[in-house]
Scaffold this motif. Structure first.
Motif, PDB file in Angstrom:
ATOM      1  N   CYS A 165      81.296 104.070  65.317  1.00 23.15           N
ATOM      2  CA  CYS A 165      81.008 104.151  66.749  1.00 23.15           C
ATOM      3  C   CYS A 165      80.649 102.776  67.308  1.00 23.15           C
ATOM      4  O   CYS A 165      81.025 102.434  68.434  1.00 23.15           O
ATOM      5  CB  CYS A 165      79.870 105.140  67.007  1.00 23.15           C
ATOM      6  SG  CYS A 165      80.313 106.865  66.707  1.00 23.15           S
ATOM      7  N   GLU A 166      79.925 101.972  66.512  1.00 21.05           N
ATOM      8  CA  GLU A 166      79.492 100.666  66.975  1.00 21.05           C
ATOM      9  C   GLU A 166      80.684  99.744  67.220  1.00 21.05           C
ATOM     10  O   GLU A 166      80.809  99.129  68.278  1.00 21.05           O
ATOM     11  CB  GLU A 166      78.531 100.046  65.963  1.00 21.05           C
ATOM     12  CG  GLU A 166      77.933  98.717  66.393  1.00 21.05           C
ATOM     13  CD  GLU A 166      76.985  98.829  67.568  1.00 21.05           C
ATOM     14  OE1 GLU A 166      76.755  97.803  68.242  1.00 21.05           O
ATOM     15  OE2 GLU A 166      76.487  99.941  67.829  1.00 21.05           O
ATOM     16  N   PHE A 167      81.593  99.630  66.234  1.00 24.23           N
ATOM     17  CA  PHE A 167      82.695  98.691  66.455  1.00 24.23           C
ATOM     18  C   PHE A 167      83.738  99.261  67.404  1.00 24.23           C
ATOM     19  O   PHE A 167      84.375  98.510  68.147  1.00 24.23           O
ATOM     20  CB  PHE A 167      83.313  98.190  65.148  1.00 24.23           C
ATOM     21  CG  PHE A 167      84.183  99.153  64.388  1.00 24.23           C
ATOM     22  CD1 PHE A 167      85.451  99.505  64.828  1.00 24.23           C
ATOM     23  CD2 PHE A 167      83.754  99.688  63.178  1.00 24.23           C
ATOM     24  CE1 PHE A 167      86.262 100.371  64.107  1.00 24.23           C
ATOM     25  CE2 PHE A 167      84.551 100.541  62.449  1.00 24.23           C
ATOM     26  CZ  PHE A 167      85.810 100.893  62.922  1.00 24.23           C
ATOM     27  N   MET A 168      83.912 100.583  67.434  1.00 27.30           N
ATOM     28  CA  MET A 168      84.866 101.159  68.386  1.00 27.30           C
ATOM     29  C   MET A 168      84.393 100.972  69.823  1.00 27.30           C
ATOM     30  O   MET A 168      85.204 100.868  70.746  1.00 27.30           O
ATOM     31  CB  MET A 168      85.077 102.643  68.082  1.00 27.30           C
ATOM     32  CG  MET A 168      85.882 102.912  66.819  1.00 27.30           C
ATOM     33  SD  MET A 168      87.616 102.421  66.959  1.00 27.30           S
ATOM     34  CE  MET A 168      88.252 103.751  67.979  1.00 27.30           C
ATOM     35  N   ASP A 169      83.087 100.910  70.015  1.00 30.36           N
ATOM     36  CA  ASP A 169      82.538 100.674  71.340  1.00 30.36           C
ATOM     37  C   ASP A 169      82.724  99.221  71.770  1.00 30.36           C
ATOM     38  O   ASP A 169      82.804  98.924  72.959  1.00 30.36           O
ATOM     39  CB  ASP A 169      81.047 101.029  71.354  1.00 30.36           C
ATOM     40  CG  ASP A 169      80.445 100.923  72.741  1.00 30.36           C
ATOM     41  OD1 ASP A 169      80.964 101.562  73.666  1.00 30.36           O
ATOM     42  OD2 ASP A 169      79.448 100.185  72.897  1.00 30.36           O
ATOM     43  N   GLN A 170      82.821  98.293  70.796  1.00 26.98           N
ATOM     44  CA  GLN A 170      82.907  96.872  71.114  1.00 26.98           C
ATOM     45  C   GLN A 170      84.343  96.361  71.250  1.00 26.98           C
ATOM     46  O   GLN A 170      84.604  95.436  72.002  1.00 26.98           O
ATOM     47  CB  GLN A 170      82.173  96.047  70.047  1.00 26.98           C
ATOM     48  CG  GLN A 170      80.679  96.284  70.035  1.00 26.98           C
ATOM     49  CD  GLN A 170      79.948  95.198  69.260  1.00 26.98           C
ATOM     50  OE1 GLN A 170      80.382  94.055  69.205  1.00 26.98           O
ATOM     51  NE2 GLN A 170      78.827  95.566  68.652  1.00 26.98           N
TER      52      GLN A 170
END
Length: 768
Positions: A406-411
């Protein structure tokens, strides 16, 4: 009229060169060579390109360069450039001239001084470069590069690499090594070498009586296939792809060809013994070993055993990694590289894409069991602190992995092609599923896994990913399989979810993103596993250090993570399964995982942190402006400001990095002016909205209603998009958009000088 440099060249320099036979004698060429396009910068911009005025080429070798200057400037004005060009092109001599003065430098001996015409003839310069004759050197030089009818031209370092290898072959060197950064075209270099050997009829007898038999040896089928396709200029009957299936079908190995392609495992049995039925030790004249630093299967001894069997052949190793403890055996076997082209050179020249690193530290980089968590399977050690190396090999916590996804997909921009490196094949499957669960793209093929277990279907996914015309799959997850040699030019993001064991492996993974592509200004590495520590290696910053000498003989690269892959044609007994502990976090606990990101940059040939970047900016600004008033005076003048920003970009302070600086000073909606003023003069930054409100309050009085509306429209564009909206050329764009053209605008607003005056005047109020 004052004489131009072009006049000097045409009327004073070129006649002297023609009289010496350059461009007249057969095989003697003068070229104006574009050496490199310049570093890639955001917004489709490039740093300053390099081109040599004259490159003197004879019999396929670049012997000298020359920089010309306008008559009267003196030869010394171009000497530094000429030396730089000759250093890059590996030319023996450097010349400079203004048509009246001539100056010569021997780059090998260091001898230099004024030169009185006549200029050296091609044969004289050749004799000085190569006082000892060599028939093969001349035969190789007589074979031109195969350019596909001009569609491909060798870059300067590729020409250097080919020439260096052929020179070593001409001198009967048996073991040869090339060290070039990933993405620089090692397969193209290998093709050109093979082409010249083939056309010149070089072979082990050193007599041009037959064409050579060449073996291209890779460690994965996809790499052997890529090489086979890259050699398509050869006659079809000259190429042969060796495969176990064909050997079994024909009952013998193929021998009726000139260039053979295969993988290490073709020469292995299931008992890790070598088989070479049908091939005598001296069958191959020349062998190319792709990615020779890592060997085939699990052990460097694999290729060593094969190469020792084919010992009579001249053997060329291709590697992307400098000398280190872990690959010292490779260098011990081949010797020092005959040519090296490093990552920092490729980025500085503009042949490789620069990158940023986002270091993603979290509150769950380690784990110790607590009673509120549930052990789903396996046995947990309640006293053990599980580290990154344990996650997904010994310990599985899906909530933690989903949190990272979720963290890298959000960035990231979810439309950009991305590679995700996972700990095991099972981990790659779970991450694939998590990505597809949170993606915004509805297509079920958005993210696919490519590992050894995926077989032909995985290869199909990879081919589709490599196709720049296709958008799906957009993300691939893998563990080991995609870390080397896969040519996918438009990769924009690399995500590291598993530890990287060594600098060698790290350089290979990073190489997946360095290939250039239209519109690709940089790529980003999202590092969840502290792999960035490998940047603290001199290989990234300059010439590699010598490794500490170790015992001879091959060494395995080290233990794997449980699911280490090989693209193998043989059956190898799998290692015993590792018992994994599966833990489910207490309800809501995964929502408490926090991430702290820090960005590092490639700057002037080395990796630096954002704080170091800011300190560098502070120092450089001190050489550009004396105080805040001077900076403000520059900023309110569109022409001076544009030149100032361009100068900053040339120094490495481009728009994208300034955006990061805005975030670092906690003012993401501010102007570049505010970043510079804060860094150098500690002035409190204002947002663009605040500046626009102040300008409207003070700067619109005295104008008619239509002009006030027009200036408000410009201020709104600046507030939304930034300082580029206030560049001088934007006036005509605004007039076209709002009024349909200049003539209609003049009827409403007044003359062009009046419009331009108002455009500049309102900017004074923005930055006062």
């Amino acid at each position: 009229m004052q004489e131009t440099e072009a006049d000097t060249r045409a009327n004073r320099i070129d006649p002297v060169l023609r009289d010496a036979g350059w461009g007249v004698v057969e095989g003697a060429h003068i070229r104006r060579e574009a050496i490199c396009p310049g570093r890639i910068m955001p917004g489709g911009q490039r740093g300053a390109p390099l081109s040599a005025d004259y490159v003197f080429e004879y019999r396929g070798h670049k012997l000298a360069t020359m920089e010309a200057k306008r008559h009267g400037k003196g030869a010394g004005a171009g000497l530094g450039q000429a030396k730089d060009y000759s250093t890059r092109l590996k030319a023996r001599f450097a010349y400079a001239s203004d048509g009246a003065e001539w100056y010569e430098v021997d780059m090998h001996t260091g001898k230099e001084g004024a030169l009185a015409p006549p200029f050296p003839t091609p044969d004289e310069l050749w004799q000085r470069c190569f006082p000892t004759g060599n028939a093969w050197r001349e035969r190789f030089g007589a074979v031109p590069f195969e350019t596909g009818g001009g569609k491909w031209q060798p870059r300067y370092y590729q020409h250097n690499a080919v020439t260096a290898v052929l020179e070593a072959i001409a001198k009967d060197q048996q073991r040869i090594l090339l060290t070039l950064a990933t993405g620089t075209g090692k397969t193209s270099i290998a093709f050109q070498i093979a082409w010249k050997l083939f056309q010149s009829r070089w072979n082990l007898t050193r007599e041009p009586t037959r064409r050579p038999r060449i073996l291209f040896l890779a460690d994965r089928n996809i790499l052997a296939d890529q090489a086979y396709n890259a050699f398509s200029a050869f006659p079809p009957d000259a190429l042969c792809r060796i495969s176990p299936e064909e050997i079994r079908k024909q009952g013998k190995v193929p021998t009726n060809a000139s260039v053979f392609f295969t993988i290490f495992q073709t020469f292995m049995t299931g008992e890790d013994e070598f088989r070479f039925e049908g091939y005598e030790p001296d069958f191959f004249d020349f062998i190319v070993i792709d990615e020779c630093h890592r060997g085939g299967a699990r052990d460097e001894s694999t290729w060593r055993g094969i190469l020792e069997y084919f010992a009579p052949a001249v053997q060329l190793g291709l590697t992307a990694t400098p000398k280190r403890d872990v690959n010292a055996d490779t260098y011990r076997y081949f010797g020092d590289p005959v040519y090296t082209y490093a990552l920092k050179e490729g980025i500085s020249d503009g042949f490789l894409t620069p990158f940023k690193v986002r270091q993603m530290a979290s509150t769950m980089d380690t784990y110790t069991f607590s009673d509120e968590d549930e052990v789903v399977s396996g046995e947990i050690d309640p006293d053990k602190e599980y580290t990154e190396a344990d996650f997904n090999t010994k310990l599985i916590i899906d909530e933690r992995e989903m949190s990272r996804v979720c963290e890298f997909m959000d960035q990231i921009d979810q439309r950009q092609k991305t590679l995700v490196f996972c700990a095991t094949q099972d981990h790659a499957a779970r991450v694939r599923n998590f990505i597809n669960q949170v993606k915004t793209n509805p297509d079920p093929h958005y993210c696919e896994r490519v590992t050894a277990d995926d077989g032909k279907l995985g290869e199909q996914h990879l081919r589709e990913f490599q196709d720049n015309e296709k958008t799906l799959p957009t993300i691939l997850t893998t563990s080991q399989k995609l870390s080397t040699g896969v040519d996918a030019r438009n990769v924009r993001n690399i995500v590291l979810l598993r530890p990287v064991k060594s600098m060698i492996e790290f350089k290979q993974i990073i190489g997946r993103g360095t290939r250039t592509f239209d519109g690709k200004d940089f790529f980003t590495i999202y590092d969840f596993v502290k792999a960035y520590e490998h940047f603290k290696d001199p290989a990234w910053d300059g010439e590699p250090e010598e490794p500490v000498a170790g015992p001879g003989g091959p060494r395995p690269p080290g233990p794997g993570g449980g699911d280490e892959e090989d693209d193998d044609d043989t059956v190898i007994d799998p290692p015993p399964p590792v018992q994994r502990v599966v833990v489910k976090l207490a309800d809501g606990k995964e929502r408490k995982i926090q991430y702290v990101a820090e960005t590092t940059y490639w700057f002037n040939g080395r990796q630096i942190t954002a704080n170091e970047f800011m300190e560098q900016l502070f120092g450089d600004l001190g050489t550009m402006v004396a105080d805040a008033d001077e900076l403000r005076a520059i900023w309110i003048d569109p022409d001076r400001r544009t030149a100032f920003i361009h100068r900053l970009e040339e120094m490495g302070y481009d728009r994208d990095r300034m955006d990061d600086m805005r975030r670092l000073i906690d003012s993401p909606k501010s102007d570049i002016f505010d970043v510079l003023a804060y860094v150098r003069f500690t002035l409190a930054p204002l947002s663009r909205s605040e500046r626009v409100e102040a300008a409207k309050a003070k700067g619109l009085t005295g104008y008619q209603a239509e002009m006030r509306e027009f200036l408000s429209y410009i201020l709104q564009a600046y507030e939304l998009q930034g300082i580029q909206e206030l560049a001088p050329h934007r006036i005509s764009d605004f007039l076209q958009i709002r009024y349909g053209g200049t003539n209609d605008a003049k009827r409403v607003l007044g003359s062009i000088p009046q419009i331009r005056g108002a455009f500049i005047d309102i900017q004074k109020h923005l930055f006062s």
